[in-house]
Structure formats: structure tokens, C-alpha cells
Write a protein that holds these residues in place. Structure first.
Motif, PDB file in Angstrom:
ATOM      1  N   THR A   1      29.405  46.572  -5.412  1.00  0.00           N
ATOM      2  CA  THR A   1      28.454  46.291  -4.336  1.00  0.00           C
ATOM      3  C   THR A   1      28.955  45.072  -3.579  1.00  0.00           C
ATOM      4  OG1 THR A   1      27.084  44.824  -5.651  1.00  0.00           O
ATOM      5  CG2 THR A   1      26.561  47.186  -5.725  1.00  0.00           C
ATOM      6  N   ASP A   2      28.306  44.780  -2.439  1.00  0.00           N
ATOM      7  CA  ASP A   2      28.712  43.654  -1.607  1.00  0.00           C
ATOM      8  C   ASP A   2      27.790  42.459  -1.787  1.00  0.00           C
ATOM      9  OD1 ASP A   2      26.486  44.732  -0.491  1.00  0.00           O
ATOM     10  OD2 ASP A   2      27.249  44.774   1.566  1.00  0.00           O
ATOM     11  N   CYS A   3      27.117  42.333  -2.932  1.00  0.00           N
ATOM     12  CA  CYS A   3      26.175  41.254  -3.183  1.00  0.00           C
ATOM     13  C   CYS A   3      26.745  40.263  -4.190  1.00  0.00           C
ATOM     14  CB  CYS A   3      24.852  41.797  -3.714  1.00  0.00           C
ATOM     15  SG  CYS A   3      24.024  42.926  -2.572  1.00  0.00           S
ATOM     16  N   VAL A   4      26.311  38.977  -4.043  1.00  0.00           N
ATOM     17  CA  VAL A   4      26.698  37.927  -4.976  1.00  0.00           C
ATOM     18  C   VAL A   4      25.443  37.160  -5.385  1.00  0.00           C
ATOM     19  CG1 VAL A   4      29.035  37.692  -4.046  1.00  0.00           C
ATOM     20  CG2 VAL A   4      27.179  36.290  -3.135  1.00  0.00           C
ATOM     21  N   ALA A   5      25.521  36.528  -6.550  1.00  0.00           N
ATOM     22  CA  ALA A   5      24.439  35.682  -7.064  1.00  0.00           C
ATOM     23  C   ALA A   5      24.950  34.253  -7.181  1.00  0.00           C
ATOM     24  CB  ALA A   5      23.957  36.184  -8.417  1.00  0.00           C
TER      25      ALA A   5
ATOM     26  N   ILE B   1      14.256  28.509  -1.673  1.00  0.00           N
ATOM     27  CA  ILE B   1      13.420  27.513  -2.343  1.00  0.00           C
ATOM     28  C   ILE B   1      14.286  26.723  -3.315  1.00  0.00           C
ATOM     29  CG2 ILE B   1      11.441  27.164  -3.858  1.00  0.00           C
ATOM     30  CD1 ILE B   1      10.303  29.797  -2.763  1.00  0.00           C
ATOM     31  N   GLY B   2      14.227  25.413  -3.149  1.00  0.00           N
ATOM     32  CA  GLY B   2      15.121  24.563  -3.923  1.00  0.00           C
ATOM     33  C   GLY B   2      14.851  24.574  -5.409  1.00  0.00           C
ATOM     34  N   GLN B   3      13.554  24.642  -5.825  1.00  0.00           N
ATOM     35  CA  GLN B   3      13.241  24.570  -7.252  1.00  0.00           C
ATOM     36  C   GLN B   3      13.652  25.822  -8.011  1.00  0.00           C
ATOM     37  OE1 GLN B   3      11.261  23.614  -4.853  1.00  0.00           O
ATOM     38  NE2 GLN B   3      11.114  21.389  -5.251  1.00  0.00           N
ATOM     39  N   ALA B   4      13.940  26.949  -7.280  1.00  0.00           N
ATOM     40  CA  ALA B   4      14.287  28.201  -7.964  1.00  0.00           C
ATOM     41  C   ALA B   4      15.603  28.071  -8.704  1.00  0.00           C
ATOM     42  CB  ALA B   4      14.349  29.337  -6.953  1.00  0.00           C
ATOM     43  N   GLY B   5      16.576  27.457  -8.091  1.00  0.00           N
ATOM     44  CA  GLY B   5      17.859  27.230  -8.760  1.00  0.00           C
ATOM     45  C   GLY B   5      18.826  28.387  -8.646  1.00  0.00           C
ATOM     46  N   THR B   6      18.371  29.616  -8.265  1.00  0.00           N
ATOM     47  CA  THR B   6      19.264  30.768  -8.124  1.00  0.00           C
ATOM     48  C   THR B   6      18.826  31.585  -6.912  1.00  0.00           C
ATOM     49  OG1 THR B   6      17.873  32.152  -9.540  1.00  0.00           O
ATOM     50  CG2 THR B   6      19.701  30.963 -10.596  1.00  0.00           C
ATOM     51  N   THR B   7      19.790  32.359  -6.350  1.00  0.00           N
ATOM     52  CA  THR B   7      19.501  33.272  -5.240  1.00  0.00           C
ATOM     53  C   THR B   7      20.588  34.331  -5.175  1.00  0.00           C
ATOM     54  OG1 THR B   7      18.950  33.408  -2.891  1.00  0.00           O
ATOM     55  CG2 THR B   7      20.761  31.955  -3.511  1.00  0.00           C
ATOM     56  N   GLN B   8      20.288  35.442  -4.487  1.00  0.00           N
ATOM     57  CA  GLN B   8      21.243  36.528  -4.287  1.00  0.00           C
ATOM     58  C   GLN B   8      21.368  36.808  -2.781  1.00  0.00           C
ATOM     59  OE1 GLN B   8      20.266  40.042  -6.485  1.00  0.00           O
ATOM     60  NE2 GLN B   8      20.278  39.005  -8.471  1.00  0.00           N
ATOM     61  N   HIS B   9      22.570  37.196  -2.410  1.00  0.00           N
ATOM     62  CA  HIS B   9      22.796  37.532  -1.008  1.00  0.00           C
ATOM     63  C   HIS B   9      23.843  38.636  -0.926  1.00  0.00           C
ATOM     64  CE1 HIS B   9      22.705  36.959   3.294  1.00  0.00           C
ATOM     65  NE2 HIS B   9      24.034  36.878   3.319  1.00  0.00           N
ATOM     66  N   CYS B  10      23.659  39.563   0.054  1.00  0.00           N
ATOM     67  CA  CYS B  10      24.556  40.712   0.207  1.00  0.00           C
ATOM     68  C   CYS B  10      25.232  40.672   1.586  1.00  0.00           C
ATOM     69  CB  CYS B  10      23.770  42.011   0.055  1.00  0.00           C
ATOM     70  SG  CYS B  10      22.962  42.185  -1.558  1.00  0.00           S
ATOM     71  N   GLY B  11      26.144  41.620   1.810  1.00  0.00           N
ATOM     72  CA  GLY B  11      26.867  41.713   3.073  1.00  0.00           C
ATOM     73  C   GLY B  11      28.228  41.079   3.038  1.00  0.00           C
ATOM     74  N   PHE B  12      28.733  40.795   1.865  1.00  0.00           N
ATOM     75  CA  PHE B  12      30.056  40.201   1.764  1.00  0.00           C
ATOM     76  C   PHE B  12      31.121  41.295   1.782  1.00  0.00           C
ATOM     77  CE2 PHE B  12      27.220  37.134  -0.162  1.00  0.00           C
ATOM     78  CZ  PHE B  12      27.612  35.947   0.430  1.00  0.00           C
ATOM     79  N   LEU B  13      32.312  40.975   2.282  1.00  0.00           N
ATOM     80  CA  LEU B  13      33.420  41.916   2.313  1.00  0.00           C
ATOM     81  C   LEU B  13      34.118  41.939   0.965  1.00  0.00           C
ATOM     82  CD1 LEU B  13      34.987  41.023   5.805  1.00  0.00           C
ATOM     83  CD2 LEU B  13      33.360  42.852   5.252  1.00  0.00           C
TER      84      LEU B  13
END
Length: 843
Positions: free
Chosen positions: A239-243, A278-290
Motif C-alpha cells: 500500500t502507499d500508506c506510512v505510520a 493532535i500532539g498528545q496522540a503520539g502516532t498518525t498514519q498518512h497515505c499517497g506516498f510513491l
């Protein structure tokens, strides 16, 4: 007494200096000004007062007061004041100096002394400070504010940062040092989580100015420490998503934070930003990378109230996404030609590398096959290369080849390339426009038939093969009428551009154009060579400037020529020509010639060529030499004719008798008289001898009929005694040399004067042929022979008788039948006044 009188003025001057000096003991002078600080350009008033009663020694004299502004004298008005004082008033209508000293001078009895001084300053009121901003540093909770000063007031100005709480009075928070425009308010003067009023105050002698008030909660302007990125990974696979995971700074742990994430690849021109984290979450995911692409990640945070400052960006963290098999189709272009020897087809296939979004990683190579892949069977590969072009040989009649790219994750679907014939309709028009120093816009007019795509080819003129990494590109939009080309384009270089329209079943015939992205004057002009020259024309030639050195389209060549009198002429030459003829030049004149090569951006002059025109043309020189040659040949021929033919020589150079020696009666050749006597032994044997002497007489009224020949020994007669000339002779058989007398002959008419003639017959020299008979004539006449056209005779001979004797004369000798008419020596002779010659008889 004299010495005492000379000392008196010195003592008066010394006492005056002590009494009138500023701050003197008595203080008898004072200077007052209206204001020591005034606005720049305003009026200044001042007065100087001298109290005579306090100045001992000035009571009896007249005091004169003058003014000096720095070192420049100014005029004031003086009058007598109350209480026995002298007052001088001064008004300066416009004071344009920022600082100056005003001096009061007193002149008494020729002595001039300063008695008072006032210092004046001028400037403006303080300017209003602006752009006030503050930041709260959470490390020490100090509030640092900065601003911008206004214009310089030219006066001492005090600046202070003021602050006031909601219920507290204004206090000075801090004062900048050293003329700076920032300072820090300590924590003890701040009220956190409450509104505070903060401003900047500037004060000088002319007034006070304040900045706009800043009403803030110090915590709203707090600048947080940046977070730290902990880890980045792809989820899930393919997939094109990263964490991403991060950690906020400890100083910000008790705050509610809002964060941002930004990333970009090395090829990207700008960052891509992800907001709302949100800063307190500490983690996030995002997609659309090559796929298979390296990225740089950064993160920052601020308070959730969104009124504070962002923290600095965190340190970079790099991450490369996982790869995937290439996708999409490849843009391909080809050239094909038959191989006459083997009956095969030679193909040159070129293609574009896939874009990043289609490559899905690093492409390892390309496959070219003649048939598509089928399940369970791989076709034979004609090319397996890492380059973007391939030359191969295919069977005749091949119309399709297949191209695919592969990386570490797999191989792309094959792209079918159809080898179509280039016989379609060409473009209706083509032109180019510079898009910059390293780009060109190519515009065209579409053909009538619908077009699926366009292919643009360009090549640098005279460039090395393979210099351009990709000298073609495909425009897949069939409705496009322009394209921008960038690859391999350099300024001042010429490029040939070709555009092919691609149809559904054919390729159009290309249309070509030449273009420059930028032009300038040529690097150098060609060198002139003299091809030919005459007295009025000169033909010049030159080698064209190489294309790499033209730096633009050559618009013209200009030829300049000038003679020694500085008469300059010029002519423009078409750039397609490489020679020029300069006409109407002056003969035998020196000229200096040079050439200028020009483009639309300028021209460059070449070196000078010096030439001298000729005096005559080639045709004139040839004609002159031909004429001289003909004259020379004619002279040679005439000389030969004169040497070989005596008659011709006689006609041009006849022998004219010498009148001084024309008397035949006294004629003895001068050469004979002057000839030295030679011994017999010095002469060759067999010299000429006289064998016969004949004396002729002519009767009165008769013509001589013949010449008699008798031996010299038988000569007799009773002639009068006449001078006896002698001729050289030799007796037969005698080897010596002697003289023989010619006997006189008297005419029968009894005139008493006779004309004597003699015929001498002699042998030739030894070894010579027998010469013809020679007749020697003698006369006693003294009349010049002026009517004789024949040349003068040589000694012992007459040229008239060089030939053979005429027929009909008796004897071995000969005589003419008509002697007076045929013998020119006798035509003008008259002896003793006789009218006719008498006949002579042979003796």
C-alpha cells in the motif's frame, strides 16, 4: 618713556582678557538663547549683554559686539541697554544644523575676545516605533519583545518597553542597550494566563512617541520546543500508506498541542504539509506516498488555542517506501530501414524512462521482445539493457515489438510498439519561440486529419552524437498545438527541430525548423582571402563561421574598405554567399578591407586585409606582352633578311658616295693609302693578280659599243700626260706585290681631256672560289657625284659590277651597251666642259 609707552597696550589687552573671559572673576558678559534645542529648520534667537560697570577699563572706550556660529560670522544688532550695559541681539531665521556653537565676541581698542558661548541642537520629535512582537520563552519564562525604530530624530532619545497588567499601573519592563531594538521582560513583571498591555515609548527633548499597544496573554505567545520523530514504517505491505510516531518536549507535556507534518522527495520542488494532527496522540498514519521513493519528514507543534507561535521544525528523518512492479505504458519512438544484404529489418528503438509514479522504485532495466509474453512461456528477448535505446535486427515484415521495464519487485506489462510507415499528412506550419536561456517553445498548426499524438525531435547542429540524453519527446494530447522542450537546450547554440504527427494507422511526414534559445554576436568574424585583383576590381572570399561559433542566425556579412585618404565604403552581403567582388577601385591604390559578421543580437569585426590594386588589367598586360613579342619577332626577321639579302639591305641602307673624295682623276682609296705595307710572307699565296688592263675611248657623238680587253703590256697611245693613279696588282706567277699604271686614253674628238677606264681581272685569294670580273673606273673629274644613288665603292671595286658581265660584250670582261645611262658614276661627269663623251678605242 618710549619703553613705558610700548608696554601700556599689552597691559590693557591682558587686563581685558582677564576681565572679559568667560567665567571671569567679575562676570561682566552673558549670552542667552531662546531655546537650546529647537526643531530643525526653525528660527533661533540669542542676546549678548556687556555690563560696563563690572568691567573695569571699559568705561572710557566704545565696545563693539560680534557673533560667530561655529567658524562662520553672523550679523546682529547692538544697542545701549539699561544700567550702562551694551546689548547685541541675534536672530537666525532658519537653523539647518543639527548641532552648533554660538559665540559672542567683544572688540575694544582693536582687541577681539570671546566673552560668551551657547550650544544649540536641532532635530525632530521621536518617530513612532512599529512592528512590535513578543515571544515567551518557556525555558525561563522571559518575554522577549522586538520592534522597529522610526526615522532618526538627530537628538538624544530614550526608548523603554512599557507593560501594565489589568489592574496594575504601567511599569518599565526593560530598556534596550546600545541602541538595540529588542529587550526581555523578566518573569517577575509578567502575569501569565492574563491579558497584559505592552508598548514601546520613545522620548527626546521635542516630545514622546508610543507604538501600538499589544494586548496579549504571555502564554499565547509562548514558543514551544519541537517534538522528536521516533519511527516511520509502511503499513500494510503493498500500500502507499506510512505510520509515524513522535514524542513531544517535556516542557510542553502539560499543554494541549496542535501539530503539523511535512514531507517531500528530493525531486519535489516544495513540501507537502499534513495538518490537524493532535500532539498528545503520539502516532498518525498518512497515505499517497510513491513506491520505492525516499522522503524527508519533519514535524512541529503549538498550543491548541492557535494563538501561540509554532515551534521550530524537528530534525529531518528519512524514509524510503517499499517498491512495486512498474506500471503504465512507455513512450517509444523508432526508426526502421531494410537491410539489403540479408533481407532483414534494422530497427532503432528509443523510449522514455517511466515517471516516478509509474516506476514504483528504481528501474533495473528494459526488455524488448518480438512477441508478447504468454502464460507459462517467455518470448525470446532481442534487447535487455539499462539504457533507453536499443538497436536490433528483426525479420523482414516485422510490424510490432514489445517493450517492458522491470525493478526489484517485478516487471511491467509490455507496451506494444507498432512500426507504422511515415507517409501521413505533415503539419500545416511550424515555428519556435525562446522559452528562456535553456528552453524552447515549439508551436505548430495542426493538419486537417485528426491526430492521436505528436513526436518532437531536436538535435544540436554539428553536435557530437549522443550529446543529448533524450533528444525527443512525445505529446500525447492530440489537440495540443505547442510544447516546451528543455532537455539538452543551451543558449547560443542552433537546434534543428522536427515534429511528426502520429495518426491511427500512419506517421506523418516531419516538418523541420531551426531555432536558438538565445542569441548574441558571433564569437569571431571570418578571415578574408584575396582571390583575384585587377586595377579596378578585387574579388574576396572567406570561409563561413562555424555553426558553433555563430551564436545566432547570421543576418548579413558587411564588407568595409578604405583607401589611404580614409574614404570608407561598405556593402552588405547575403549570408549564404562566401565571396564578394569590390568594384570601382582606383588603380595602383592601397586599400584596407575587413568583414563584419552580424546576428540579430550584434556584430563582430574581423581582421584587416591590405591589398593594392594593379596598374593594368590582365588583358591589358597580355596585349602589351603580345605587342612587344610581335615587334621583337619582326625585328628579328628584318635583321635576318638584311643579313642574308644584300639587295634588301641596299634598299634600306644605300651606299652614298663621299663628295670630298669623288674625283676619279685623283681617286686613290684612302684605305689603300693608309694601309701599311705588308711583307709578302705575311700574305697567303695565290693573291689576286692583274692580267688585263683595257682603256676605252669614246668618239664624239657616238655611244660606246664595247669594252676592249688587252694585256696591260700592249697599252700604247699618245695621250697627254695626266696624273697617274695606281692600283694594286700582282703579275701572274709573281708572289710579290706591286703597282701598275693605268694608261691614259684620249678621245678621238681632240678635246684634249679624256676619261680613262680600266678593267682589272685578278685571281682570288687562295682557297676562295673564282670571283667574277671586276671593272675599276677612273676619272680626273673633280665634280661631286651627288646624283648617284649607289653606295660609295669599297677600295678596288665598284658594287655595280658585282654580278656577271652582260652578254654581248667582247672578251672575258664586259661593259654595258649604254655606258652613261647604265653606269651612274658617269651620268654627272663632264670633263673640260665637253658636252658628250667620245668613243674610246681599245689600246
Amino acid at each position: 618713556m618710549a619703553r613705558h609707552g610700548a608696554r601700556t597696550p599689552f597691559l590693557l589687552q591682558l587686563s581685558l582678557l582677564l576681565l572679559l573671559r568667560p567665567g571671569g572673576t567679575l562676570g561682566c558678559a552673558s549670552v542667552a538663547v531662546g531655546s537650546p534645542v529647537v526643531p530643525l529648520g526653525s528660527a533661533v534667537t540669542a542676546s549678548c549683554t556687556i555690563q560696563s560697570e563690572l568691567c573695569h577699563g571699559l568705561e572710557q572706550g566704545k565696545v563693539r559686539i560680534t557673533w560667530m556660529l561655529d567658524n562662520e560670522p553672523v550679523a546682529g544688532s547692538q544697542h545701549r541697554g539699561p544700567g550702562d550695559t551694551e546689548v547685541s541681539n541675534l536672530t537666525l531665521p532658519q537653523f539647518n544644523r543639527t548641532q552648533a556653537k554660538l559665540w559672542c565676541w567683544v572688540e575694544w581698542n582693536g582687541t577681539k575676545q570671546r566673552v560668551g558661548m551657547a550650544e544649540i541642537r536641532a532635530g525632530y520629535p521621536p518617530a513612532k516605533p512599529f512592528n512590535l512582537s513578543c515571544v515567551l520563552n518557556l525555558s525561563d519564562y522571559g518575554l522577549t519583545c522586538q520592534w522597529e525604530q522610526g526615522a532618526d530624530s538627530h537628538l538624544p532619545t530614550s526608548v523603554a518597553l512599557k507593560c501594565a497588567g489589568s489592574r496594575a499601573q504601567a511599569v518599565t519592563g526593560c530598556t534596550p542597550q546600545g541602541g538595540r531594538s529588542h529587550c526581555t521582560v523578566p518573569r517577575r513583571l509578567l502575569q501569565l494566563y492574563r491579558q497584559m498591555d505592552i508598548w514601546v515609548s520613545a522620548t527626546n527633548a521635542l516630545g514622546t512617541a508610543e507604538s501600538e499597544h499589544l494586548c496579549i496573554d504571555p502564554m499565547d505567545v509562548a514558543k514551544l520546543d519541537p517534538p522528536a520523530l521516533q519511527s516511520i514504517q509502511s503499513i500494510p505491505f503493498q500500500t502507499d500508506c506510512v505510520a509515524l510516531a513522535w514524542e513531544v518536549a517535556r516542557s510542553n507535556a502539560h499543554m494541549e498541542l496542535q501539530c503539523e507534518l511535512r514531507y517531500r522527495a528530493p525531486e519535489d520542488p516544495a513540501w507537502a504539509v499534513v495538518t490537524g494532527i493532535i500532539g498528545q496522540a503520539g502516532t498518525t498514519q498518512h497515505c499517497g506516498f510513491l513506491f520505492g521513493t525516499q522522503y524527508h519528514f519533519q514535524m512541529r507543534c503549538r498550543r491548541s488555542s492557535a494563538r501561540g507561535y509554532w515551534s521550530e521544525w524537528s530534525l529531518d528523518r528519512n524514509y524510503t517506501t517499499h517498491e512495486k512492479a512498474p506500471t503504465g505504458k512507455l513512450d517509444a519512438w523508432w526508426s526502421a530501414w531494410p537491410d539489403g544484404a540479408g533481407g532483414r529489418l534494422e530497427v532503432q528503438l528509443r523510449w522514455m524512462a517511466p515517471q516516478r509514479q509509474e516506476a514504483n522504485g528504481r528501474v533495473l532495466g528494459y526488455h524488448v521482445t518480438l512477441s508478447p509474453r504468454r502464460r507459462g512461456r517467455n518470448p525470446p528477448t532481442v534487447c535487455n539493457t539499462t539504457h533507453t535505446q536499443c538497436n536490433f535486427s528483426a525479420p523482414a515484415g516485422t510490424r510490432r515489438v514489445y517493450l517492458s521495464a522491470y525493478n526489484a519487485a517485478g516487471e511491467s506489462a509490455p507496451t506494444e510498439v507498432i512500426l507504422l510507415e511515415r507517409k501521413g499528412q505533415p503539419l500545416a506550419g511550424l515555428w519556435t519561440v525562446p522559452g528562456g536561456e535553456r528552453s524552447l517553445w515549439v508551436h505548430w498548426e495542426a493538419p486537417p486529419a485528426p491526430v492521436a499524438a505528436y513526436v518532437l525531435e531536436w538535435q544540436r547542429v554539428s553536435s557530437e552524437p549522443g550529446r543529448c540524453s533524450a533528444c525527443w519527446q512525445m505529446e500525447r494530447d492530440g489537440a495540443a498545438t505547442a510544447a516546451l522542450i528543455r532537455d539538452g537546450i543551451e543558449p547560443f547554440q542552433r537546434y534543428n527541430i522536427s515534429v511528426y504527427p502520429l495518426y491511427k494507422d500512419a506517421i506523418g511526414v516531419p516538418v523541420h525548423a531551426a531555432a536558438y534559445s538565445k542569441q548574441k554576436a558571433p564569437s569571431y568574424a571570418p578571415k578574408l582571402h584575396l582571390k583575384s585583383i585587377s586595377k579596378s576590381d578585387a574579388e574576396l572570399c572567406w570561409d563561413p563561421v562555424p555553426v558553433e561559433m555563430q551564436n545566432g542566425f547570421i543576418t548579413s556579412y558587411t564588407i568595409f574598405w578604405a583607401n589611404s585618404t580614409a574614404e570608407v565604403s561598405s556593402a552588405a552581403v547575403n549570408p549564404s554567399l562566401s565571396s564578394f567582388v569590390i568594384r570601382k577601385l582606383k588603380p595602383s591604390t592601397l586599400y584596407k578591407v575587413h568583414i563584419m559578421a552580424s546576428t540579430a543580437a550584434g556584430g563582430t569585426n574581423g581582421t584587416s586585409l591590405t591589398l593594392v590594386t594593379m596598374v593594368l588589367d590582365d588583358i591589358e598586360i597580355q596585349f602589351l606582352f603580345l605587342t612587344l613579342g610581335l615587334i621583337f619577332v619582326l625585328l628579328i626577321l628584318l635583321l635576318i633578311c638584311f643579313q642574308k639579302n644584300g639587295r634588301v639591305k641596299q634598299q634600306f641602307w644605300p651606299s652614298v658616295p663621299d663628295p670630298a673624295n669623288s674625283s676619279l682623276g685623283k681617286w686613290v682609296p684612302a684605305e689603300l693609302q693608309q694601309e701599311p705595307l705588308q711583307l709578302p710572307g705575311m700574305r697567303e699565296p695565290g693573291l689576286a693578280t692583274i692580267s688585263t688592263v683595257a682603256v676605252l675611248e669614246r668618239a664624239a657623238g657616238k655611244q660606246p659599243s664595247a669594252w676592249a680587253k688587252e694585256p696591260a703590256a700592249e697599252t700604247t697611245g699618245s695621250f697627254p700626260t695626266l696624273p697617274q693613279p695606281y692600283v694594286r696588282q700582282e703579275a701572274p706567277g709573281a708572289p710579290g706585290r706591286g703597282w701598275a699604271a693605268a694608261e691614259p686614253c684620249q678621245g678621238l674628238g681632240g678635246s684634249g681631256e679624256t676619261v680613262q677606264y680600266a678593267q682589272v681581272v685578278g685571281d682570288g685569294y687562295k682557297g676562295q672560289q673564282q670571283a667574277p670580273l671586276r671593272l675599276y673606273l677612273r676619272s680626273s673629274s673633280t665634280q661631286p657625284l651627288l646624283l648617284d644613288p649607289s653606295p660609295s665603292p669599297k677600295p678596288y671595286e665598284n658594287l655595280w659590277f658585282h654580278g656577271a658581265a652582260p652578254h654581248g660584250c667582247p672578251g672575258d670582261g664586259g661593259c654595258p651597251e649604254e655606258l652613261p645611262a647604265t653606269f651612274p658614276l658617269l651620268q654627272g661627269l663632264r670633263i673640260g666642259g665637253a658636252e658628250e663623251l667620245h668613243d674610246c678605242r681599245a689600246l
